[in-house]
Structures are given as structure tokens and as C-alpha cells.
Motif scaffolding. Structure first.
Motif, PDB file in Angstrom:
ATOM      1  N   THR A  21     110.906  98.060 -21.848  1.00  0.00           N
ATOM      2  CA  THR A  21     109.907  97.704 -22.846  1.00  0.00           C
ATOM      3  C   THR A  21     109.348  98.999 -23.430  1.00  0.00           C
ATOM      4  OG1 THR A  21     108.218  97.626 -21.132  1.00  0.00           O
ATOM      5  CG2 THR A  21     109.275  95.544 -21.705  1.00  0.00           C
ATOM      6  N   PRO A  22     109.326  99.110 -24.755  1.00  0.00           N
ATOM      7  CA  PRO A  22     108.823 100.351 -25.360  1.00  0.00           C
ATOM      8  C   PRO A  22     107.348 100.553 -25.041  1.00  0.00           C
ATOM      9  CG  PRO A  22     109.392  98.730 -27.056  1.00  0.00           C
ATOM     10  CD  PRO A  22     109.735  98.128 -25.738  1.00  0.00           C
ATOM     11  N   GLN A  23     107.003 101.794 -24.736  1.00  0.00           N
ATOM     12  CA  GLN A  23     105.628 102.126 -24.426  1.00  0.00           C
ATOM     13  C   GLN A  23     105.058 103.003 -25.526  1.00  0.00           C
ATOM     14  OE1 GLN A  23     105.610 103.971 -20.609  1.00  0.00           O
ATOM     15  NE2 GLN A  23     106.230 102.125 -19.526  1.00  0.00           N
ATOM     16  N   LYS A  24     103.775 102.849 -25.769  1.00  0.00           N
ATOM     17  CA  LYS A  24     103.114 103.659 -26.782  1.00  0.00           C
ATOM     18  C   LYS A  24     102.929 105.075 -26.247  1.00  0.00           C
ATOM     19  CE  LYS A  24     100.561  99.881 -28.855  1.00  0.00           C
ATOM     20  NZ  LYS A  24      99.232  99.349 -29.166  1.00  0.00           N
ATOM     21  N   LYS A  25     103.138 106.062 -27.123  1.00  0.00           N
ATOM     22  CA  LYS A  25     102.924 107.451 -26.726  1.00  0.00           C
ATOM     23  C   LYS A  25     101.431 107.742 -26.712  1.00  0.00           C
ATOM     24  CE  LYS A  25     107.255 109.373 -28.261  1.00  0.00           C
ATOM     25  NZ  LYS A  25     107.904 110.428 -29.027  1.00  0.00           N
ATOM     26  N   LYS A  26     101.024 108.440 -25.678  1.00  0.00           N
ATOM     27  CA  LYS A  26      99.623 108.814 -25.556  1.00  0.00           C
ATOM     28  C   LYS A  26      99.360 110.090 -26.329  1.00  0.00           C
ATOM     29  CE  LYS A  26      99.210 106.890 -20.939  1.00  0.00           C
ATOM     30  NZ  LYS A  26      98.947 107.197 -19.529  1.00  0.00           N
ATOM     31  N   LYS A  27      98.253 110.130 -27.018  1.00  0.00           N
ATOM     32  CA  LYS A  27      97.868 111.343 -27.721  1.00  0.00           C
ATOM     33  C   LYS A  27      97.240 112.302 -26.716  1.00  0.00           C
ATOM     34  CE  LYS A  27      95.411 113.172 -31.610  1.00  0.00           C
ATOM     35  NZ  LYS A  27      94.577 112.925 -32.764  1.00  0.00           N
ATOM     36  N   VAL A  28      97.732 113.516 -26.688  1.00  0.00           N
ATOM     37  CA  VAL A  28      97.244 114.512 -25.740  1.00  0.00           C
ATOM     38  C   VAL A  28      96.575 115.632 -26.519  1.00  0.00           C
ATOM     39  CG1 VAL A  28      97.919 116.153 -23.950  1.00  0.00           C
ATOM     40  CG2 VAL A  28      99.108 113.969 -24.150  1.00  0.00           C
TER      41      VAL A  28
END
Length: 120
Positions: A21-28
Motif C-alpha cells: 500500500t503506498p505510503q505518504k512521504k513525511k516532510k522532514v
């Protein structure tokens, strides 16, 4: 033998490859000290030169372009004044000319006695 062959057959209900399942990229966000510590180390280049006038400009520009932070050029022949002055015109290039003062400084180095016969 029939049981062994049946065990090797894939089950029709099982998928052949797992699905993700595609996961959202976290903004770092990076703090300035982390950014500074993550930079690659500064690397210098040391080279001895003789009769380098045709290649000197491209040699310096290439090595600066690929990321050498400092270039140390040792000129074997002090009479190559045009090349020496041209090299001194570049930023982050240190020019060392082999002359009597340099040879005298070498004589004070530990281990010079073992190496002096190999210096031309």
C-alpha cells in the motif's frame, strides 16, 4: 509422489507477489547543525608538475569542478615562471616551487636521511 507434486503447486488463492500500500512521504525539516554535519568532507589534491603549460588550466578547472576543495601544486622546475604565475591566479590553489629553500626545509624532516637518495 502425488502428494509431493501437489505441495509444489502454487495455491490459486495466494497472490504470486505481495502487494504494497503506498505510503505518504513525511516532510522532514533539518536543523542547520544536521545539515552542516551531513556535508561531505573537504578533500584536497596534491600533484607534482613539470612542463604542464598545455594542460594546466584544464587540469585545475576539472579537479575544482569535481569537488576538490584545495589543490596543492608542486612545481619541480622553478624556471617555469609562466605556469607558476598562472597557477597562482586560481582560487584555492596552493603553489609550491622546488627551490633551494624547499630542499633545505626537506633536509630538516625526520626520515630525510633515508629518502634523500631518491630525490632528483
Amino acid at each position: 509422489a502425488v502428494v509431493a507434486r501437489a505441495a509444489l503447486r502454487p495455491r490459486p488463492s495466494a497472490p504470486s507477489t505481495p502487494t504494497r500500500t503506498p505510503q505518504k512521504k513525511k516532510k522532514v525539516s533539518w536543523s542547520p547543525d544536521v545539515v552542516e554535519r551531513s556535508r561531505p568532507p573537504a578533500v584536497g589534491l596534491v600533484c607534482t608538475l613539470k612542463d604542464a603549460s598545455k594542460r594546466l588550466d584544464s587540469y585545475i578547472r576539472y579537479h575544482q569542478r569535481v569537488g576538490f576543495a584545495r589543490i596543492y601544486l608542486y612545481f619541480d622546475d622553478a624556471s617555469e615562471t609562466a605556469d607558476i604565475e598562472a597557477a597562482r591566479g586560481y582560487a584555492d590553489v596552493e603553489v609550491i616551487v622546488r627551490d633551494e629553500a624547499l630542499v633545505a626545509a626537506w633536509a630538516n624532516l625526520p626520515g630525510w636521511a633515508a629518502l634523500k637518495d631518491y630525490v632528483q
